[in-house]
Every structure is written in structure tokens, then in C-alpha cells.
Design a protein around this motif. Structure first.
Motif, PDB file in Angstrom:
ATOM      1  N   ALA A  41       0.837  -1.193   0.000  1.00 34.27           N
ATOM      2  CA  ALA A  41       0.000   0.000   0.000  1.00 34.27           C
ATOM      3  C   ALA A  41       0.872   1.243   0.000  1.00 34.27           C
ATOM      4  CB  ALA A  41      -0.900  -0.007   1.223  1.00 34.27           C
ATOM      5  N   GLY A  42       0.475   2.218  -0.776  1.00 36.67           N
ATOM      6  CA  GLY A  42       1.241   3.460  -0.819  1.00 36.67           C
ATOM      7  C   GLY A  42       2.031   3.570  -2.097  1.00 36.67           C
ATOM      8  N   PHE A  43       2.657   2.498  -2.520  1.00 37.62           N
ATOM      9  CA  PHE A  43       3.477   2.561  -3.711  1.00 37.62           C
ATOM     10  C   PHE A  43       2.652   2.660  -4.984  1.00 37.62           C
ATOM     11  CE2 PHE A  43       6.614   0.010  -1.060  1.00 37.62           C
ATOM     12  CZ  PHE A  43       7.184   1.166  -0.581  1.00 37.62           C
ATOM     13  N   THR A  44       1.419   2.134  -4.915  1.00 40.17           N
ATOM     14  CA  THR A  44       0.594   2.142  -6.119  1.00 40.17           C
ATOM     15  C   THR A  44       0.334   3.577  -6.596  1.00 40.17           C
ATOM     16  OG1 THR A  44      -1.264   1.929  -4.647  1.00 40.17           O
ATOM     17  CG2 THR A  44      -0.625  -0.045  -5.835  1.00 40.17           C
ATOM     18  N   LEU A  77      -9.279  -0.822  11.695  1.00 38.99           N
ATOM     19  CA  LEU A  77      -8.309   0.077  11.059  1.00 38.99           C
ATOM     20  C   LEU A  77      -6.970  -0.033  11.771  1.00 38.99           C
ATOM     21  CD1 LEU A  77     -10.610   3.160  10.392  1.00 38.99           C
ATOM     22  CD2 LEU A  77     -10.001   1.310   8.827  1.00 38.99           C
ATOM     23  N   ILE A  78      -5.931  -0.197  10.990  1.00 39.02           N
ATOM     24  CA  ILE A  78      -4.591  -0.395  11.556  1.00 39.02           C
ATOM     25  C   ILE A  78      -3.621   0.644  10.992  1.00 39.02           C
ATOM     26  CG2 ILE A  78      -4.894  -2.875  11.995  1.00 39.02           C
ATOM     27  CD1 ILE A  78      -3.496  -3.415   9.329  1.00 39.02           C
ATOM     28  N   GLU A  79      -2.467   0.736  11.598  1.00 37.21           N
ATOM     29  CA  GLU A  79      -1.459   1.715  11.156  1.00 37.21           C
ATOM     30  C   GLU A  79      -0.557   1.141  10.068  1.00 37.21           C
ATOM     31  OE1 GLU A  79      -0.836   4.898  12.423  1.00 37.21           O
ATOM     32  OE2 GLU A  79      -2.752   4.711  13.474  1.00 37.21           O
ATOM     33  N   SER A  81       0.472  -0.988   7.011  1.00 37.40           N
ATOM     34  CA  SER A  81      -0.121  -1.638   5.837  1.00 37.40           C
ATOM     35  C   SER A  81       0.404  -3.066   5.679  1.00 37.40           C
ATOM     36  CB  SER A  81       0.190  -0.827   4.580  1.00 37.40           C
ATOM     37  OG  SER A  81       1.582  -0.759   4.390  1.00 37.40           O
ATOM     38  N   GLY A  82       1.588  -3.327   6.251  1.00 37.39           N
ATOM     39  CA  GLY A  82       2.155  -4.673   6.161  1.00 37.39           C
ATOM     40  C   GLY A  82       1.383  -5.696   6.980  1.00 37.39           C
ATOM     41  N   SER A  83       0.492  -5.224   7.847  1.00 40.59           N
ATOM     42  CA  SER A  83      -0.292  -6.162   8.667  1.00 40.59           C
ATOM     43  C   SER A  83      -1.721  -6.316   8.156  1.00 40.59           C
ATOM     44  CB  SER A  83      -0.328  -5.682  10.118  1.00 40.59           C
ATOM     45  OG  SER A  83       0.962  -5.665  10.657  1.00 40.59           O
ATOM     46  N   SER A  84      -1.980  -5.838   6.957  1.00 41.22           N
ATOM     47  CA  SER A  84      -3.320  -5.989   6.383  1.00 41.22           C
ATOM     48  C   SER A  84      -3.637  -7.468   6.240  1.00 41.22           C
ATOM     49  CB  SER A  84      -3.381  -5.329   5.006  1.00 41.22           C
ATOM     50  OG  SER A  84      -3.086  -3.965   5.112  1.00 41.22           O
ATOM     51  N   ARG A  85      -4.854  -7.817   6.587  1.00 37.79           N
ATOM     52  CA  ARG A  85      -5.234  -9.234   6.502  1.00 37.79           C
ATOM     53  C   ARG A  85      -6.736  -9.384   6.696  1.00 37.79           C
ATOM     54  NH1 ARG A  85      -3.366  -7.973  11.426  1.00 37.79           N
ATOM     55  NH2 ARG A  85      -4.399  -8.791  13.286  1.00 37.79           N
ATOM     56  N   PHE A  86      -7.221 -10.596   6.457  1.00 38.33           N
ATOM     57  CA  PHE A  86      -8.614 -10.923   6.763  1.00 38.33           C
ATOM     58  C   PHE A  86      -8.607 -12.049   7.778  1.00 38.33           C
ATOM     59  CE2 PHE A  86     -12.254 -13.776   5.963  1.00 38.33           C
ATOM     60  CZ  PHE A  86     -13.267 -12.916   6.363  1.00 38.33           C
ATOM     61  N   SER A  87      -9.404 -11.884   8.810  1.00 41.22           N
ATOM     62  CA  SER A  87      -9.518 -12.930   9.823  1.00 41.22           C
ATOM     63  C   SER A  87     -10.877 -13.601   9.681  1.00 41.22           C
ATOM     64  CB  SER A  87      -9.388 -12.325  11.220  1.00 41.22           C
ATOM     65  OG  SER A  87      -9.875 -13.253  12.174  1.00 41.22           O
ATOM     66  N   PRO A  88     -10.928 -14.866   9.231  1.00 40.74           N
ATOM     67  CA  PRO A  88     -12.216 -15.539   9.089  1.00 40.74           C
ATOM     68  C   PRO A  88     -12.889 -15.786  10.439  1.00 40.74           C
ATOM     69  CG  PRO A  88     -10.406 -17.049   8.598  1.00 40.74           C
ATOM     70  CD  PRO A  88      -9.796 -15.699   8.790  1.00 40.74           C
ATOM     71  N   ALA A  98      -6.353   4.571   5.015  1.00 37.86           N
ATOM     72  CA  ALA A  98      -6.199   5.077   3.643  1.00 37.86           C
ATOM     73  C   ALA A  98      -6.687   4.051   2.617  1.00 37.86           C
ATOM     74  CB  ALA A  98      -4.740   5.422   3.380  1.00 37.86           C
ATOM     75  N   ASP A  99      -6.400   2.782   2.865  1.00 36.71           N
ATOM     76  CA  ASP A  99      -6.830   1.747   1.921  1.00 36.71           C
ATOM     77  C   ASP A  99      -8.337   1.543   1.970  1.00 36.71           C
ATOM     78  OD1 ASP A  99      -4.355   0.720   0.696  1.00 36.71           O
ATOM     79  OD2 ASP A  99      -3.819   0.298   2.772  1.00 36.71           O
ATOM     80  N   PHE A 100      -8.867   1.530   3.204  1.00 38.37           N
ATOM     81  CA  PHE A 100     -10.305   1.299   3.355  1.00 38.37           C
ATOM     82  C   PHE A 100     -11.104   2.428   2.717  1.00 38.37           C
ATOM     83  CE2 PHE A 100     -14.296   1.701   5.762  1.00 38.37           C
ATOM     84  CZ  PHE A 100     -14.833   0.454   5.493  1.00 38.37           C
ATOM     85  N   SER A 101     -10.680   3.650   2.945  1.00 41.12           N
ATOM     86  CA  SER A 101     -11.478   4.791   2.470  1.00 41.12           C
ATOM     87  C   SER A 101     -11.288   5.062   0.982  1.00 41.12           C
ATOM     88  CB  SER A 101     -11.153   6.046   3.282  1.00 41.12           C
ATOM     89  OG  SER A 101      -9.781   6.334   3.154  1.00 41.12           O
ATOM     90  N   ALA A 102     -10.124   4.683   0.431  1.00 38.63           N
ATOM     91  CA  ALA A 102      -9.873   5.016  -0.978  1.00 38.63           C
ATOM     92  C   ALA A 102     -10.079   3.832  -1.922  1.00 38.63           C
ATOM     93  CB  ALA A 102      -8.454   5.562  -1.127  1.00 38.63           C
ATOM     94  N   ASP A 103     -10.529   2.701  -1.397  1.00 39.30           N
ATOM     95  CA  ASP A 103     -10.756   1.519  -2.240  1.00 39.30           C
ATOM     96  C   ASP A 103      -9.538   1.201  -3.106  1.00 39.30           C
ATOM     97  OD1 ASP A 103     -13.363   1.226  -1.268  1.00 39.30           O
ATOM     98  OD2 ASP A 103     -14.128   2.670  -2.723  1.00 39.30           O
TER      99      ASP A 103
END
Ligand SMILES: [Zn+2]
Length: 250
Positions: A41-44, A77-79, A81-88, A98-103
């Protein structure tokens, strides 16, 4: 002599810092926890070919699914971006604001995991680990491993899509030569890419799950070249995902 030695040490430190920074820029490998992600995230935002997600040009049923999932999945929401994940277990997506709000691609990818979990039905397994998707993925992989040419990909713009790189490293997992060529090609192009941690990708079901989320990410984008890549190299997996999404009432 002492000065020369000091200068040499300084240059050495500088070289380590520069090479280390470059390596960190072009390559992020991570993954721990249930379904983790390799996110940059961020580099894109540096890309000369910005890609949008969830807009009018995305696949309509995937867009509907995305909006539904955003309203029916827990979000933490986390600080980092390297810890982004989905917990089933918690049915929760962990994402920077930033990722959540900007899709972004990262958001699309994590909600791709939420979709995979949503589609599991009565099974305790992700849809991507069940028979239908497993068969489709296996068929696509064996065909792709015979027909895919790296240089052809780099003649298009599809390689810039992070989800495309993540798919490639999954499909060619275990093929050391191809992995080397892909890595060198991305580094030469100076384009950031996604790749999951080696130990995590060792498991076939993890590769299937990541590719599922990547396919969703691409359908949700306005990236026509990445969609063409899907239709050429992952036709069965892509169709299977789309059919599942299209049969739901979102
Ligand atoms: Zn993931």
C-alpha cells in the motif's frame, strides 16, 4: 590509511542502506495469521498507470459484492499496511484507513478474502479451497505453466497490476527459474509487486486462496489489460468466481 579505511566503511554502510531501501521498495513479502496478504500500500500511487477499484468500470456483480461486503464485514483500522489481513474467525478485515477509504488494491484484495469466506456455504473451508475452485485452478495452472511467456506480459501493461504479480508468483511457486526471471523483470522495470512469503505459499490451499482474492481484485478494477490477462491465463478460475458472485443477491 586510517582515513581510507573509514571512507571504505562509510561507503559500505551507504551501499547497504541504498540496496536495502531499494529491495524494500520493490519487494514486500509477508504473511502470518489466517489469511494474510502481501501488500505494498502506498506505492501504487506512484504508478504512471493508476488503477481504480470499485468504480463504474469494474465488473458490476463484483462491485455489488464489494459494497455489500464493506457493509457486512468487520473492519479494524490499523497503522501498518504490512499487517493488512482478513480474519475468518472474526469475519474482519484489517486495513489502514487510507486503503479502506480510498478503495485501493489492498482493500479489494482483503475484501476478496471476505468474499471467499462468505461463499463457503455450509463448509468450514474457504470457497477457494473447495472442489469446484480447486479443479478450475489446477486446470488453469497446468495450461499456464505451458503457455505463459514473461516477455509477452512485459509487452503489455498488465504486469503493473500488483494482483497479476501475486498470481504469477503463486502459479509458478516451486519453479525457481521462473521465480528468478519474474523477480529480475520486476526489478529491472522498477515496478513494485506483490509476493507472499515462501513458507506461507508452500501450501497449495494458501496459493488458491490468494489467487482467488487477486482475481476478485482484478475484476473489481478498471484495468482492462489485467482482465485480458485473466481471460487468457485463468479462464476457468475467473469464470468460477464470477458465476458464484453472480448467483448471489447482494
Ligand atoms: Zn491475501
Amino acid at each position: 590509511m586510517k582515513r581510507v579505511a573509514c571512507l571504505f566503511v562509510l561507503l559500505l554502510i551507504l551501499a547497504v542502506v541504498v540496496i536495502g531501501s531499494f529491495y524494500g521498495y520493490v519487494r514486500t513479502q509477508r504473511d502470518n495469521g489466517a489469511v494474510s496478504s502481501a501488500l505494498l500500500a502506498g506505492f501504487t500511487s506512484l504508478s504512471p498507470h493508476p488503477i481504480t477499484y470499485g468504480e463504474e468500470t469494474s465488473e458490476p456483480s463484483c462491485r455489488q459484492a464489494y459494497h455489500y461486503l464493506k457493509g457486512h464485514t468487520g473492519v479494524c483500522l490499523i497503522e501498518d499496511s504490512g499487517s493488512s489481513r482478513f480474519s475468518p474467525k472474526e469475519n474482519t478485515v484489517y486495513l489502514p484507513h487510507a486503503d479502506f477509504s480510498a478503495d485501493t488494491a489492498a482493500s479489494a484484495h482483503e475484501f476478496g478474502h471476505a468474499l471467499d469466506w462468505f461463499l463457503r456455504g455450509e463448509s468450514p473451508q474457504y470457497y477457494s479451497r473447495q472442489e469446484t475452485f480447486s479443479h478450475a485452478y489446477a486446470a488453469d495452472c497446468s495450461r499456464m505453466q505451458e503457455t505463459f511467456l514473461v516477455q509477452r506480459l512485459f509487452e503489455t501493461e498488465a504486469y503493473r497490476n500488483p494482483a497479476v504479480s501475486d498470481i504469477l508468483f503463486a502459479v509458478f511457486y516451486g519453479n525457481e527459474e521462473m521465480t528468478r526471471v519474474l523477480t529480475a523483470s520486476y526489478n529491472t522495470a522498477g515496478v513494485s509487486y506483490w509476493q507472499h512469503e515462501e513458507s506461507y505459499m508452500r501450501e497449495l490451499h494458501n496459493r488458491q486462496t490468494e489467487v482467488f482474492a487477486d482475481i476478485f481484485t482484478i475484476w473489481l478494477s478498471d484495468d482492462a489489460e489485467a482482465k485480458a490477462f485473466l481471460q487468457t491465463f485463468l479462464p476457468q478460475s475467473s469464470r468460477t468466481l464470477l458465476e458464484q458472485v453472480q448467483t448471489q443477491r447482494w
